[in-house]
Design a protein around this motif. Sequence first.
Motif, PDB file in Angstrom:
ATOM      1  N   PHE A 124       0.829  -1.198   0.000  1.00  0.00           N
ATOM      2  CA  PHE A 124       0.000   0.000   0.000  1.00  0.00           C
ATOM      3  C   PHE A 124       0.863   1.247   0.000  1.00  0.00           C
ATOM      4  O   PHE A 124       0.640   2.177  -0.785  1.00  0.00           O
ATOM      5  N   ALA A 134       3.940   1.468  -0.903  1.00  0.00           N
ATOM      6  CA  ALA A 134       4.706   1.567  -2.145  1.00  0.00           C
ATOM      7  C   ALA A 134       3.850   2.224  -3.220  1.00  0.00           C
ATOM      8  O   ALA A 134       4.329   3.074  -3.981  1.00  0.00           O
ATOM      9  N   GLY A 135       2.588   1.817  -3.283  1.00  0.00           N
ATOM     10  CA  GLY A 135       1.677   2.450  -4.229  1.00  0.00           C
ATOM     11  C   GLY A 135       1.518   3.930  -3.923  1.00  0.00           C
ATOM     12  O   GLY A 135       1.503   4.772  -4.826  1.00  0.00           O
ATOM     13  N   MET A 136       1.427   4.232  -2.629  1.00  0.00           N
ATOM     14  CA  MET A 136       1.288   5.625  -2.210  1.00  0.00           C
ATOM     15  C   MET A 136       2.505   6.424  -2.649  1.00  0.00           C
ATOM     16  O   MET A 136       2.388   7.554  -3.131  1.00  0.00           O
ATOM     17  N   MET A 174       4.606   5.809  -5.146  1.00  0.00           N
ATOM     18  CA  MET A 174       4.536   6.026  -6.601  1.00  0.00           C
ATOM     19  C   MET A 174       3.549   7.129  -6.941  1.00  0.00           C
ATOM     20  O   MET A 174       3.837   8.038  -7.731  1.00  0.00           O
ATOM     21  N   ALA A 175       2.359   7.016  -6.332  1.00  0.00           N
ATOM     22  CA  ALA A 175       1.285   7.947  -6.658  1.00  0.00           C
ATOM     23  C   ALA A 175       1.663   9.370  -6.258  1.00  0.00           C
ATOM     24  O   ALA A 175       1.425  10.319  -7.006  1.00  0.00           O
ATOM     25  N   ALA A 226       4.253  10.837  -8.666  1.00  0.00           N
ATOM     26  CA  ALA A 226       3.645  11.181  -9.945  1.00  0.00           C
ATOM     27  C   ALA A 226       2.726  12.385  -9.790  1.00  0.00           C
ATOM     28  O   ALA A 226       2.703  13.282 -10.638  1.00  0.00           O
ATOM     29  N   LEU A 227       1.985  12.423  -8.707  1.00  0.00           N
ATOM     30  CA  LEU A 227       1.043  13.513  -8.482  1.00  0.00           C
ATOM     31  C   LEU A 227       1.759  14.850  -8.381  1.00  0.00           C
ATOM     32  O   LEU A 227       1.380  15.839  -9.010  1.00  0.00           O
ATOM     33  N   ASN A 280       4.685  15.536  -9.404  1.00  0.00           N
ATOM     34  CA  ASN A 280       5.304  15.841 -10.690  1.00  0.00           C
ATOM     35  C   ASN A 280       4.292  16.516 -11.607  1.00  0.00           C
ATOM     36  O   ASN A 280       4.587  17.498 -12.284  1.00  0.00           O
ATOM     37  N   LEU A 281       3.079  15.998 -11.614  1.00  0.00           N
ATOM     38  CA  LEU A 281       2.017  16.577 -12.410  1.00  0.00           C
ATOM     39  C   LEU A 281       1.676  17.988 -11.944  1.00  0.00           C
ATOM     40  O   LEU A 281       1.498  18.906 -12.720  1.00  0.00           O
TER      41      LEU A 281
END
Lengths: 342, 293, 235
Positions: free
Chosen positions: B103, B105-107, B109-110, B113-114, B116-117
């Motif tokens: 969980f 790890a997904g956080m 990554m997210a 990316a977030l 960065n966006l």
Amino acid sequence: MKQKKWILPVIVLLAAILLPVVFHIGLSNMSILISVLLYMYWASSWNIMGGYTGLFSLGNGIYIGLGAYLTGCLFVYANLTPYAGMLVAALLTGVFSIIIGYPTFRLQSIFYSLATFALLGMMKIIFTNFQTIFGVNVGGSNGFKFSPGNDPLNMQFSSKMPYYYIVLGMLVAVLLVSHWITRSKRGFYFRAISANEGAAASLGVSVLSLKMQAQFISAFFSAMGGGFYCMFISYVDPSKMFGVELSINVMIMCVVGGANTLWGPVIGAGLIYTINRIVTMYAPSSLNGLATLISGLILMICVFFLPGGLIPFLADEREKRAMSRRKATLQKQSGGGGGIHE
Amino acid sequence: MTVSILTQALIDGILIGGVYAVIGLGLSLAYGVMGVVNWAHGEVLMVSMYISYYLTKFAGFDPYLTALVNILVLGVVGFILQKYIFNRLINRGKAAWRDILLFTAGMSMALQALFNLLFGAEVKSVETRYSGMLELGNMLVSVPKLISFLLAALCCAGLYVFIQKSEMGRALRATSQDRITAQLMSINANLVYCVAFVISLGIVGLSGALLTPFYSVNPYVGVSFCFKAFIIVAMGGKGNIPGAMLSGVIIGVIEKLGGAMVGDNLAQIFIFVLFILILLVKPEGILEKRVRG
Amino acid sequence: MLTINQIHVNYGSFQALDGVSLQVNQGEIVALLGSNGAGKTTTINTASGVLKPLTGSVTFKGEELSRYKLHDISTLGLVQVPEGRKLFPEMSIYENLLIGSYSKKARPKRQENLDMCFELFPKLAERRKQAAGSLSGGERQMVAIARALMQCPELLMLDEPSLGLAPVIVDQVFETIVNINKRGMTILLVEQNVQSSLEIADRAYVIETGHNVMEGAAGDLLRDESLKAAYLGLS
């Protein structure tokens, strides 16, 4: 009873084999199919180590990348046909995995994951910063390139179809090995380690040796996939092979589908790859990294709502219904008499 | 390589080491009390650094005061995460650590990316009124780094007192040693876990503010901090406050001394080597404790 | 005071308890006996809330315990001294006792209870700063009982307090139990030591592989021939 289970997969396999023959599939769609199969293959390879045995490696790219580089180098510098080169590369990578695995196996599982992750980063630094390694020119940050050609004996084809069949064969092979794990005694020990290492040790088998075996097998297959990929696009890009995204994506695919199951990685890979593809196709290019964001969110959602992945979730639902039926039966039985004897 | 350059690096290393220590402590606490491994620990730091950055640059906040905002925001986030997600995962029982690892790890990554966006990948830094150097003898000590070090040390000390002397601190220790028996003593384990994680993220929030005066931020800045935090947990032992302090300082010193010798980029290899050494030399310290569980 | 009614408890697919029932009235000492693996600890753990029964009920002072969360049950007055003592090893005796009085109900009485415990167990008073992990078996049992007393219990459940202790210490422990009972505490005693338990108990239950097999006044059971043959031969 058991024969029935085989019918569906065999039908799917036949359909897959006949697909390019029956339908004319364009070049780009063929690439997509090959990529999907390759990810299914890699997810299944990771599954052997991470899903069945519980060795949660976050650095699968290490083996993929090594397999790619070794196969490519053996082809270009030693003129070794990739059909053999892939196997040699896979063997060498397998041995390498055991060497680095040995000190890390004794660690608490979280530090094993951390170590693999750190090692992946290390590999990336090495391969992007150094032009030659052990005297061999591997291309540094530009990657390892060679010219594609039409040389079937050396796994170079002008059409994509042969690649499709090769990767399909590899996928079948890794699934067969995974199936063997779910049925055999050794596979039982692998899964015992994942469930409860202390209990597994008390079964009298060497946990260390089993972990090494699982790691070797997994690394072997991952590396072969890397070798295939190298011959498929005639190029090895270190920042992609040893990059975080590839490794974590492979892991996500396996976990979302169902990490301790046979078909989980396959379905997970298909699902995640499709979603990724759709997002990158339709999202505006200014939204850089949207696909990564979505993959991360999918992982979070999956872990929370579908523990164990898609396939175990469905299986669990069935078991829950059976449990509540049993509870109802018990309550009917004790509802009448009961009370304390006096 | 003069002595003064090395001494300078030493001082620098100790100062940054204090901040590393407190970041590592945040991870160590969550891991020690409830076995939660927050793979997104670095990304939470990144978020807090962005908060501090924007408050300082565009709202005229004093960078150190942004700590209060950070702590509040991250405390609330930590409470929500623990109560609604991590507690559920832990109470599921089997192999919860894997679920939590996945969980977070997904956080991680997210979040990368977030941000960065949202904010782009460029590095951002801000000039604050805490700049300049202090002269101590013939050594130069960076003012913001010194202040951050002192605040970090204060935080660690405060935490130590809290854990050892207070009612809740005792409850935290009891729950980490034996969750079920603690509950038999009327300790609400779920609540205790929330407290632990709120503290964990609160510390991270403080650290983000501590770093802003002298460290620039980008979406990927969390990765190296997280790595160092994990080393601190491995070296210092989980939940061990003095151990974390010492480990943080050691890492900081190695990094800065290494940087003085071979440059900052290659100094990261020293850190990596340190990590490998710990894995090889001290496996007993981080071996699976089969009793737990 | 405590009523356990036909509880069925599973560990996964393994059926540990298959309909166990017992009752403890105020002021009594009730013994729950049975050989290893009979389900005694499972029963106690279900009573204290650590385990949840599949069917059946546990009622304490008229309250159905299934409505309560684990950490709230001891504040009702139902306190367990767990099997193996389960002290917090890295804490001192004193800290273990402090944890005992963590609850909102027990905290105001903390000093009063501390004094009572140190009076009951003077040896602990001298060693209060010592780490719990470094104590001998008998001392640990004393700390465990003291810690339970700090929780202001009304019914004290002791799970195999004689486990691993030398016979002299066992006598001391049982003496303490009688002492506490004389001061008004209701006791549920789970034991493998049949003789000593029946000597201090008012009533007893015997369970075997997850269900009741015998019960009655302690005196009667002591004289029972079949019980003697089955259990007293072993102890």
